[in-house]
Design an enzyme around this catalytic site. Structure first.
Site, PDB file in Angstrom:
ATOM      1  N   HIS A 219       0.811  -1.219   0.000  1.00 59.65           N
ATOM      2  CA  HIS A 219       0.000   0.000   0.000  1.00 59.65           C
ATOM      3  C   HIS A 219       0.844   1.269   0.000  1.00 59.65           C
ATOM      4  CE1 HIS A 219      -3.375   2.411  -0.480  1.00 59.65           C
ATOM      5  NE2 HIS A 219      -2.833   3.211   0.400  1.00 59.65           N
ATOM      6  N   TYR A 223       1.896   5.466  -2.413  1.00 57.07           N
ATOM      7  CA  TYR A 223       2.244   6.852  -2.077  1.00 57.07           C
ATOM      8  C   TYR A 223       3.684   7.168  -2.484  1.00 57.07           C
ATOM      9  CZ  TYR A 223      -2.224   6.552   0.060  1.00 57.07           C
ATOM     10  OH  TYR A 223      -3.561   6.354   0.226  1.00 57.07           O
ATOM     11  N   HIS A 370      -9.648   1.418 -11.061  1.00 55.13           N
ATOM     12  CA  HIS A 370      -9.184   2.384 -10.041  1.00 55.13           C
ATOM     13  C   HIS A 370      -7.707   2.726 -10.251  1.00 55.13           C
ATOM     14  CE1 HIS A 370      -8.096   3.973  -6.084  1.00 55.13           C
ATOM     15  NE2 HIS A 370      -7.276   2.953  -5.896  1.00 55.13           N
ATOM     16  N   HIS A 372      -5.759   2.507 -12.795  1.00 55.77           N
ATOM     17  CA  HIS A 372      -5.337   3.241 -13.993  1.00 55.77           C
ATOM     18  C   HIS A 372      -5.658   4.732 -13.866  1.00 55.77           C
ATOM     19  CE1 HIS A 372      -4.532  -0.701 -15.730  1.00 55.77           C
ATOM     20  NE2 HIS A 372      -3.724  -0.043 -16.537  1.00 55.77           N
ATOM     21  N   ARG A 432     -10.827  -9.583 -12.173  1.00 57.72           N
ATOM     22  CA  ARG A 432      -9.609  -8.950 -12.663  1.00 57.72           C
ATOM     23  C   ARG A 432      -8.587 -10.023 -13.007  1.00 57.72           C
ATOM     24  NH1 ARG A 432      -6.176  -6.592  -7.524  1.00 57.72           N
ATOM     25  NH2 ARG A 432      -4.751  -6.058  -9.199  1.00 57.72           N
TER      26      ARG A 432
HETATM   27 FE1  HAS Z   1      -5.767   2.561  -4.326  1.00 57.64          FE
HETATM   28  C1  HAS Z   1      -6.221  -0.835  -4.729  1.00 57.64           C
HETATM   29  C2  HAS Z   1      -7.789   2.535  -1.574  1.00 57.64           C
HETATM   30  C3  HAS Z   1      -5.157   5.934  -3.820  1.00 57.64           C
HETATM   31  C4  HAS Z   1      -3.132   2.403  -6.546  1.00 57.64           C
HETATM   32  N1  HAS Z   1      -4.867   1.079  -5.438  1.00 57.64           N
HETATM   33  C5  HAS Z   1      -5.215  -0.253  -5.469  1.00 57.64           C
HETATM   34  C6  HAS Z   1      -4.344  -0.951  -6.367  1.00 57.64           C
HETATM   35  C7  HAS Z   1      -3.450  -0.034  -6.858  1.00 57.64           C
HETATM   36  C8  HAS Z   1      -3.798   1.237  -6.274  1.00 57.64           C
HETATM   37  C9  HAS Z   1      -2.298  -0.306  -7.817  1.00 57.64           C
HETATM   38  O1  HAS Z   1      -9.007   0.515   0.303  1.00 57.64           O
HETATM   39  C10 HAS Z   1      -4.427  -2.427  -6.733  1.00 57.64           C
HETATM   40  C11 HAS Z   1      -3.496  -3.274  -5.904  1.00 57.64           C
HETATM   41  C12 HAS Z   1      -3.634  -4.714  -6.329  1.00 57.64           C
HETATM   42  O2  HAS Z   1      -2.993  -5.102  -7.320  1.00 57.64           O
HETATM   43  O3  HAS Z   1      -4.415  -5.450  -5.710  1.00 57.64           O
HETATM   44  N2  HAS Z   1      -6.414   3.973  -3.003  1.00 57.64           N
HETATM   45  C13 HAS Z   1      -7.230   3.748  -1.955  1.00 57.64           C
HETATM   46  C14 HAS Z   1      -7.438   4.989  -1.221  1.00 57.64           C
HETATM   47  C15 HAS Z   1      -6.706   5.948  -1.875  1.00 57.64           C
HETATM   48  C16 HAS Z   1      -6.050   5.302  -2.970  1.00 57.64           C
HETATM   49  C17 HAS Z   1      -8.252   5.160   0.009  1.00 57.64           C
HETATM   50  N3  HAS Z   1      -4.433   3.912  -5.051  1.00 57.64           N
HETATM   51  C18 HAS Z   1      -4.337   5.236  -4.697  1.00 57.64           C
HETATM   52  C19 HAS Z   1      -3.233   5.840  -5.377  1.00 57.64           C
HETATM   53  C20 HAS Z   1      -2.657   4.841  -6.142  1.00 57.64           C
HETATM   54  C21 HAS Z   1      -3.429   3.640  -5.922  1.00 57.64           C
HETATM   55  C22 HAS Z   1      -2.826   7.280  -5.218  1.00 57.64           C
HETATM   56  C23 HAS Z   1      -1.474   4.867  -7.039  1.00 57.64           C
HETATM   57  C24 HAS Z   1      -0.697   5.885  -7.196  1.00 57.64           C
HETATM   58  N4  HAS Z   1      -6.825   1.139  -3.368  1.00 57.64           N
HETATM   59  C25 HAS Z   1      -7.550   1.322  -2.232  1.00 57.64           C
HETATM   60  C26 HAS Z   1      -8.076   0.029  -1.763  1.00 57.64           C
HETATM   61  C27 HAS Z   1      -7.633  -0.931  -2.656  1.00 57.64           C
HETATM   62  C28 HAS Z   1      -6.843  -0.208  -3.650  1.00 57.64           C
HETATM   63  C29 HAS Z   1      -8.895  -0.224  -0.583  1.00 57.64           C
HETATM   64  C30 HAS Z   1      -7.882  -2.443  -2.610  1.00 57.64           C
HETATM   65  C31 HAS Z   1      -9.046  -2.783  -3.447  1.00 57.64           C
HETATM   66  C32 HAS Z   1      -9.227  -4.282  -3.480  1.00 57.64           C
HETATM   67  O4  HAS Z   1     -10.203  -4.759  -2.905  1.00 57.64           O
HETATM   68  O5  HAS Z   1      -8.388  -5.004  -4.061  1.00 57.64           O
HETATM   69  C33 HAS Z   1      -6.598   7.425  -1.444  1.00 57.64           C
HETATM   70  O6  HAS Z   1      -5.258   7.733  -1.196  1.00 57.64           O
HETATM   71  C34 HAS Z   1      -7.163   8.352  -2.459  1.00 57.64           C
HETATM   72  C35 HAS Z   1      -7.192   9.787  -1.928  1.00 57.64           C
HETATM   73  C36 HAS Z   1      -7.329  10.750  -3.056  1.00 57.64           C
HETATM   74  C37 HAS Z   1      -8.217  11.736  -3.107  1.00 57.64           C
HETATM   75  C38 HAS Z   1      -8.258  12.643  -4.325  1.00 57.64           C
HETATM   76  C39 HAS Z   1      -7.667  14.032  -4.027  1.00 57.64           C
HETATM   77  C40 HAS Z   1      -7.581  14.829  -5.291  1.00 57.64           C
HETATM   78  C41 HAS Z   1      -6.527  15.603  -5.639  1.00 57.64           C
HETATM   79  C42 HAS Z   1      -6.578  16.334  -6.960  1.00 57.64           C
HETATM   80  C43 HAS Z   1      -7.064  17.743  -6.779  1.00 57.64           C
HETATM   81  C44 HAS Z   1      -7.331  18.382  -8.090  1.00 57.64           C
HETATM   82  C45 HAS Z   1      -6.997  19.643  -8.396  1.00 57.64           C
HETATM   83  C46 HAS Z   1      -7.317  20.129  -9.764  1.00 57.64           C
HETATM   84  C47 HAS Z   1      -6.304  20.547  -7.465  1.00 57.64           C
HETATM   85  C48 HAS Z   1      -9.175  11.989  -2.017  1.00 57.64           C
HETATM   86  C49 HAS Z   1      -5.339  15.795  -4.774  1.00 57.64           C
HETATM   87  C50 HAS Z   1      -7.960  21.483  -9.732  1.00 57.64           C
HETATM   88  C51 HAS Z   1      -8.444  21.811 -11.098  1.00 57.64           C
HETATM   89  C52 HAS Z   1      -8.082  22.921 -11.788  1.00 57.64           C
HETATM   90  C53 HAS Z   1      -8.635  23.140 -13.141  1.00 57.64           C
HETATM   91  C54 HAS Z   1      -7.192  23.927 -11.274  1.00 57.64           C
END
Ligand code: HAS
Length: 543
Positions: A219, A223, A370, A372, A432
């Site tokens: 996990h 990050y 998710h 990708h 998957r």
């Molecule tokens: Fe995830 C599964 C939960 C973030 C990658 N995740 C995966 C897997 C990968 C992955 C590779 O709780 C599969 C692993 C495998 O092979 O089995 N993930 C989360 C949570 C977050 C999260 C709670 N994941 C990521 C990130 C990844 C990533 C980042 C890669 C870099 N994930 C899970 C869970 C699983 C999971 C379970 C297991 C599922 C299962 O059952 O197998 C959080 O960190 C996400 C928080 C992010 C936000 C978004 C904030 C938005 C931002 C952008 C702001 C935009 C702006 C634009 C400023 C709340 C910061 C403004 C616009 C203008 C025009 C100016």
């Protein structure tokens, strides 16, 4: 100045992009398979199966490309933001060559279809011992690069007592410390369990313990991928938009929270695993919700920094500043699109993290949908955007900006279609890591077909975008005749805020990090070790 560091980052990029070019090649093949057009049989005997392709795709893209890019990029950021060369450049080079050796050792069995164990390397699937040794050596190489950054940073602090280090160096070093701590899990898995088992020194392996140690690293790994993009979103993009970093203090606080919270949450990948009591899964679920906060702080802080930039450029009204952002700059555009898409990826993360809702999506095609949006877009797309200024900065040659802009918009469009298809088909129940074509032909309803077709179409658009990316970089680096001088876009803080001392003091944070890890993991690991069930032999299921 920074001649060595330029060479270092240049070589890291060469290795990163070489890995990406092979790894990414398999992406469209998988997308087309899901859409019912399986090209894998035509690739025999070179690529034996979908599963060999999927393993190469996962390992080369998610592990090798990212790690080479991150160690190279952050080395350069640390040196240039501190305005001093690396203290021990030979240590950085040693890290780089160690990573290359590890990669070569792991590549042989991967290419020979002896190690098609997918990127999670779950036992009891068993690859030859030298595959695991290669991956371990690769990680050790990345540690060495991290040590080099940490020593340079510590020397700066010693030479500047009481001074606040630049945000960019501080955030880069936190990222490498996070990596150092979290990879202890996979190091233990490899050295204590997997390598002795693959060498035949022990008769069996404890599958549950191995999975737990894997996710200890697995996990926070996400990050480790994300934070270098955040270094750029906070520390560089505001400058590219003529803005400033809205709150330096809050940005540092977010990085500390990532260091604190990203490791003790690995059980959210194991909600359905037997042998882990519900209470531990629940604790990790709560901590997973906590790790949303630094990303929410990031969304607010970065948006405010960009709004300031948009208004400096003449933007008026509630949203008029958005139009004024530098949408003609491909480096900026790629990263801003990556951020916007990350809002969707983060929302999916909330669903995954929910203990009960996770049961609906676990092990379905939703999960690659998710990741990708996250690692495939928030991270990889941001790295592409960074390379659009970094490569001209290193070579002094301009890239073709118009082509790069097309590439960026195509990546965004392709990824939205592709992962919409995967999320949808996952909700319909498609597993998957599975060839879907046959299932769709035999059992799929109309909805299955539309969703899988979206995956195929999205994958095709991504292929075009990927080819354009490589064209832009190769043309810019080797064939461009137009000379340019590109400065590193380091953003300054908006105000003269004084960063509070507690955000500059490493000791209490590191103590808290280890304490939380011990609380969240130690009892369960002790339990798994004492109830040990190291009896599973190895299986080769992919031939
Ligand atoms: Fe995830 C599964 C939960 C973030 C990658 N995740 C995966 C897997 C990968 C992955 C590779 O709780 C599969 C692993 C495998 O092979 O089995 N993930 C989360 C949570 C977050 C999260 C709670 N994941 C990521 C990130 C990844 C990533 C980042 C890669 C870099 N994930 C899970 C869970 C699983 C999971 C379970 C297991 C599922 C299962 O059952 O197998 C959080 O960190 C996400 C928080 C992010 C936000 C978004 C904030 C938005 C931002 C952008 C702001 C935009 C702006 C634009 C400023 C709340 C910061 C403004 C616009 C203008 C025009 C100016």
């Amino acid at each position: 100045m920074f001649k060595t560091e330029k060479k270092l980052v240049g070589w890291h990029i060469v290795l990163a992009l070489s890995s990406l070019s092979i790894g990414a090649f398999f992406g469209p093949l998988q997308a087309w398979e899901h859409a019912g057009w399986n090209l894998y049989p035509a690739m025999q005997p070179y690529i034996a199966s979908y599963y060999q392709g999927l393993t190469l795709h996962g390992i080369l893209n998610a592990l090798v490309f990212t790690t080479f890019f991150i160690t190279g990029f952050l080395t350069y950021v640390v040196a240039t933001s501190l305005d001093r060369p690396m203290r021990y450049p030979k240590l950085s080079w040693a890290g780089f060559f160690t990573m290359v050796v590890g990669l070569l050792l792991a590549a042989v069995p991967l290419l020979l279809n002896l190690a098609s164990v997918l990127y999670t390397m779950y036992p009891p699937m068993m690859a030859p011992w030298y595959f695991y040794v290669g991956m371990t050596v690769f990680v050790v190489g990345s540690w060495m690069s991290g040590w080099s950054m940490m020593i340079t940073f510590a020397t700066w602090r010693k030479d500047n007592p009481g001074a606040t280090p630049p945000f960019q160096a501080f955030a880069s070093v936190i990222t490498m410390v996070l990596w150092q701590i979290c990879t202890l899990g996979i190091a233990a898995e490899m050295l204590i369990l997997v390598i002795p088992w693959a060498l035949g020194l022990v008769p069996g392996i404890d599958v549950q313990l191995a999975r737990t140690l894997f996710w200890f690293t697995g996990h926070p790994l996400v990050y480790f991928w994300l934070l270098p993009a955040y270094v750029s979103w906070y520390g560089m993009m505001p400058k590219q938009a003529d803005g400033k970093l809205f709150s330096d203090t809050m940005a540092r606080f977010a990085f500390w929270l990532f260091l604190l919270l990203s490791t003790p949450i690995g059980f959210h990948h194991q909600y359905v695993d037997p042998g882990v009591p519900a209470g531990w899964k629940y604790l990790h679920a709560i901590l997973t919700y906590a790790v949303f906060f630094p990303s929410l702080l990031t969304a607010f802080n970065v948006a405010a920094s960009l709004e300031y930039g948009g208004r400096q450029r003449g933007g008026k009204g509630l949203l008029g500043w958005i139009k004024k952002l530098p949408w003609g700059d491909p480096s900026y555009t790629a990263q801003n699109l990556a951020m916007i898409i990350f809002i969707l990826g983060g929302a999916g993360g909330v669903i995954n993290a929910s203990y009960n809702v996770n049961l609906v999506i676990h092990n379905t095609a939703w999960v690659p949908g998710h990741f990708h949006l996250t690692v495939g877009t928030a991270v990889t797309f941001s790295f592409m955007g960074i390379m659009y200024w970094l490569v001209p900065h290193l070579t002094g040659k301009a890239i073709q900006r118009r082509v790069a802009l097309w590439q960026a918009w195509l990546w965004a469009a392709g990824m939205l279609i592709f992962s919409r298809g995967l999320h949808w088909i996952g909700l319909l129940g498609a597993p998957r890591r599975t060839m879907l074509g046959v299932a769709i032909d035999n059992y799929g309803t109309g909805e299955w077909q539309v969703a899988s077709m979206m995956t195929g179409v999205g994958g095709t658009i991504l292929l075009i975008s990927g080819l354009l990316f490589f064209y832009v970089i190769i043309h810019g680096a080797f064939f461009s005749k137009e000379e340019v001088v590109v400065e590193i876009p380091f953003a300054e803080p908006l105000t003269d805020e004084v960063v509070p001392a507690w955000l500059n003091n490493w000791k209490p944070w590191l103590i808290a990090v280890f304490a939380l890890i011990i609380i969240a993991y130690a009892p369960m690991i002790i339990n798994l070790v004492t109830d040990g069930a190291a009896f599973s032999p190895g299986f080769v299921v992919w031939k």
